[in-house]
Motif scaffolding. Structure first.
Motif, PDB file in Angstrom:
ATOM      1  N   THR A  23      14.342  61.811  44.526  1.00 17.32           N
ATOM      2  CA  THR A  23      13.690  62.567  45.578  1.00 17.32           C
ATOM      3  C   THR A  23      12.565  63.404  44.991  1.00 17.32           C
ATOM      4  OG1 THR A  23      15.705  62.661  46.911  1.00 17.32           O
ATOM      5  CG2 THR A  23      13.993  64.258  47.405  1.00 17.32           C
ATOM      6  N   ALA A  24      11.387  63.279  45.592  1.00 20.06           N
ATOM      7  CA  ALA A  24      10.203  63.968  45.095  1.00 20.06           C
ATOM      8  C   ALA A  24       9.859  65.164  45.974  1.00 20.06           C
ATOM      9  CB  ALA A  24       9.011  63.020  45.043  1.00 20.06           C
ATOM     10  N   SER A  28       3.623  63.133  47.477  1.00 20.07           N
ATOM     11  CA  SER A  28       3.981  62.134  48.479  1.00 20.07           C
ATOM     12  C   SER A  28       4.080  60.770  47.816  1.00 20.07           C
ATOM     13  CB  SER A  28       2.951  62.093  49.604  1.00 20.07           C
ATOM     14  OG  SER A  28       2.932  63.306  50.323  1.00 20.07           O
ATOM     15  N   ILE A  29       5.257  60.180  47.847  1.00 22.60           N
ATOM     16  CA  ILE A  29       5.452  58.916  47.140  1.00 22.60           C
ATOM     17  C   ILE A  29       4.735  57.760  47.822  1.00 22.60           C
ATOM     18  CG2 ILE A  29       7.667  59.726  46.255  1.00 22.60           C
ATOM     19  CD1 ILE A  29       8.995  57.697  48.192  1.00 22.60           C
ATOM     20  N   ASN A  30       4.356  57.916  49.079  1.00 27.03           N
ATOM     21  CA  ASN A  30       3.679  56.827  49.778  1.00 27.03           C
ATOM     22  C   ASN A  30       2.231  56.656  49.357  1.00 27.03           C
ATOM     23  OD1 ASN A  30       2.951  59.252  51.116  1.00 27.03           O
ATOM     24  ND2 ASN A  30       2.505  58.150  53.001  1.00 27.03           N
ATOM     25  N   VAL A  31       1.696  57.570  48.591  1.00 28.92           N
ATOM     26  CA  VAL A  31       0.337  57.446  48.066  1.00 28.92           C
ATOM     27  C   VAL A  31       0.331  57.527  46.542  1.00 28.92           C
ATOM     28  CG1 VAL A  31      -0.868  58.194  50.143  1.00 28.92           C
ATOM     29  CG2 VAL A  31      -0.091  59.900  48.491  1.00 28.92           C
ATOM     30  N   ASN A  32       1.456  57.224  45.949  1.00 24.49           N
ATOM     31  CA  ASN A  32       1.570  57.181  44.496  1.00 24.49           C
ATOM     32  C   ASN A  32       2.403  55.978  44.078  1.00 24.49           C
ATOM     33  OD1 ASN A  32       0.510  59.824  43.014  1.00 24.49           O
ATOM     34  ND2 ASN A  32       1.376  60.466  44.984  1.00 24.49           N
ATOM     35  N   HIS A  33       1.970  55.306  43.021  1.00 25.88           N
ATOM     36  CA  HIS A  33       2.842  54.310  42.407  1.00 25.88           C
ATOM     37  C   HIS A  33       4.075  55.026  41.864  1.00 25.88           C
ATOM     38  CE1 HIS A  33      -0.436  51.610  42.852  1.00 25.88           C
ATOM     39  NE2 HIS A  33      -1.073  51.914  41.731  1.00 25.88           N
ATOM     40  N   MET A  34       5.222  54.379  42.000  1.00 24.56           N
ATOM     41  CA  MET A  34       6.477  54.951  41.530  1.00 24.56           C
ATOM     42  C   MET A  34       7.205  53.926  40.666  1.00 24.56           C
ATOM     43  SD  MET A  34       6.498  57.985  42.961  1.00 24.56           S
ATOM     44  CE  MET A  34       8.188  58.489  42.647  1.00 24.56           C
ATOM     45  N   GLY A  35       7.995  54.426  39.733  1.00 25.74           N
ATOM     46  CA  GLY A  35       8.689  53.508  38.851  1.00 25.74           C
ATOM     47  C   GLY A  35       9.990  54.052  38.304  1.00 25.74           C
ATOM     48  N   ASP A  55      -0.091  48.018  47.955  1.00 24.00           N
ATOM     49  CA  ASP A  55       0.296  46.777  48.620  1.00 24.00           C
ATOM     50  C   ASP A  55       1.800  46.530  48.645  1.00 24.00           C
ATOM     51  OD1 ASP A  55      -0.796  44.614  45.851  1.00 24.00           O
ATOM     52  OD2 ASP A  55       0.712  46.187  45.967  1.00 24.00           O
ATOM     53  N   ASP A  56       2.594  47.507  48.231  1.00 25.94           N
ATOM     54  CA  ASP A  56       4.050  47.431  48.223  1.00 25.94           C
ATOM     55  C   ASP A  56       4.602  46.368  47.279  1.00 25.94           C
ATOM     56  OD1 ASP A  56       4.047  48.127  51.746  1.00 25.94           O
ATOM     57  OD2 ASP A  56       4.467  49.518  50.113  1.00 25.94           O
ATOM     58  N   ARG A  57       3.773  45.884  46.383  1.00 29.14           N
ATOM     59  CA  ARG A  57       4.253  44.912  45.405  1.00 29.14           C
ATOM     60  C   ARG A  57       5.261  45.547  44.461  1.00 29.14           C
ATOM     61  NH1 ARG A  57       0.937  40.346  44.268  1.00 29.14           N
ATOM     62  NH2 ARG A  57       2.365  39.990  42.515  1.00 29.14           N
ATOM     63  N   GLU A  58       6.254  44.768  44.094  1.00 29.86           N
ATOM     64  CA  GLU A  58       7.305  45.199  43.189  1.00 29.86           C
ATOM     65  C   GLU A  58       7.213  44.416  41.886  1.00 29.86           C
ATOM     66  OE1 GLU A  58      10.033  45.260  47.181  1.00 29.86           O
ATOM     67  OE2 GLU A  58      10.932  44.525  45.326  1.00 29.86           O
ATOM     68  N   TYR A  59       7.450  45.098  40.789  1.00 27.95           N
ATOM     69  CA  TYR A  59       7.405  44.471  39.478  1.00 27.95           C
ATOM     70  C   TYR A  59       8.668  44.832  38.713  1.00 27.95           C
ATOM     71  CZ  TYR A  59       2.532  43.929  40.774  1.00 27.95           C
ATOM     72  OH  TYR A  59       1.373  43.611  41.446  1.00 27.95           O
ATOM     73  N   TYR A  60       9.185  43.860  37.954  1.00 25.47           N
ATOM     74  CA  TYR A  60      10.447  44.042  37.246  1.00 25.47           C
ATOM     75  C   TYR A  60      10.364  43.490  35.839  1.00 25.47           C
ATOM     76  CZ  TYR A  60      12.240  44.689  41.986  1.00 25.47           C
ATOM     77  OH  TYR A  60      12.451  45.131  43.272  1.00 25.47           O
ATOM     78  N   ASN A  74       9.719  56.505  52.800  1.00 27.40           N
ATOM     79  CA  ASN A  74       8.631  57.471  52.873  1.00 27.40           C
ATOM     80  C   ASN A  74       9.002  58.707  53.694  1.00 27.40           C
ATOM     81  OD1 ASN A  74       6.973  55.813  51.316  1.00 27.40           O
ATOM     82  ND2 ASN A  74       6.055  54.824  53.110  1.00 27.40           N
ATOM     83  N   SER A  75       9.799  58.517  54.736  1.00 28.95           N
ATOM     84  CA  SER A  75      10.184  59.642  55.572  1.00 28.95           C
ATOM     85  C   SER A  75      11.033  60.652  54.810  1.00 28.95           C
ATOM     86  CB  SER A  75      10.923  59.160  56.823  1.00 28.95           C
ATOM     87  OG  SER A  75      12.160  58.560  56.492  1.00 28.95           O
TER      88      SER A  75
END
Length: 129
Positions: A23-24, A28-35, A55-60, A74-75
């Motif tokens: 939890t941030a 705002s996590i919706n305008v930041n890359h998160m990992g 673009d909501d792309r996920e990388y693993y 986001n909410s």
């Protein structure tokens, strides 16, 4: 002041599942890359997953691909990591990070604390036999 707070870690048997939350506040996590990153004792911290805000792309990383899923609400301004089919080698301290690079190069990036300006303090995941 930006703060990231991880939760959801604990002890789980091999083959089991666990969901981590981050939890941030102050960001705002919706305008930041998160990992998500993890660090086992005696090992370097490694990036295991990120999600792009563009673009909501996920990388693993190869070590978790097909078993872990990154997502966000986001909410609630909260990042999640759903971990399934857990293995002993998944035992580590898990950290969330904000405003890091997140693209197709992420799985091959060498860890540096400068990769992200914001880090949580970590939550421990221990997988038993």
């Amino acid at each position: 002041q930006v703060q990231l707070m991880e939760s959801g870690g604990g002890l789980v048997q091999a083959g089991g599942s666990l969901r981590l939350s981050c939890t941030a506040s102050g960001l705002s996590i919706n305008v930041n890359h998160m990992g998500w990153f993890r660090q086992a004792p005696g090992q370097e911290r490694e990036g295991i997953s990120c999600i792009s805000w563009i673009d909501d792309r996920e990388y693993y990383s190869d070590s978790v691909k097909g078993r872990f899923t990154i997502s966000r609400d986001n909410s609630e301004n909260t990042l999640y990591l759903q971990m399934n089919s857990l293995k002993r080698e998944d035992t580590a301290m898990y950290y969330c990070a904000a405003a890091l690079p997140c693209d197709s190069r992420f799985p091959s990036m060498t860890y540096s604390p400068r990769l992200a300006p914001y880090w949580g303090q970590g939550t421990q995941v221990t997988v038993s036999p």
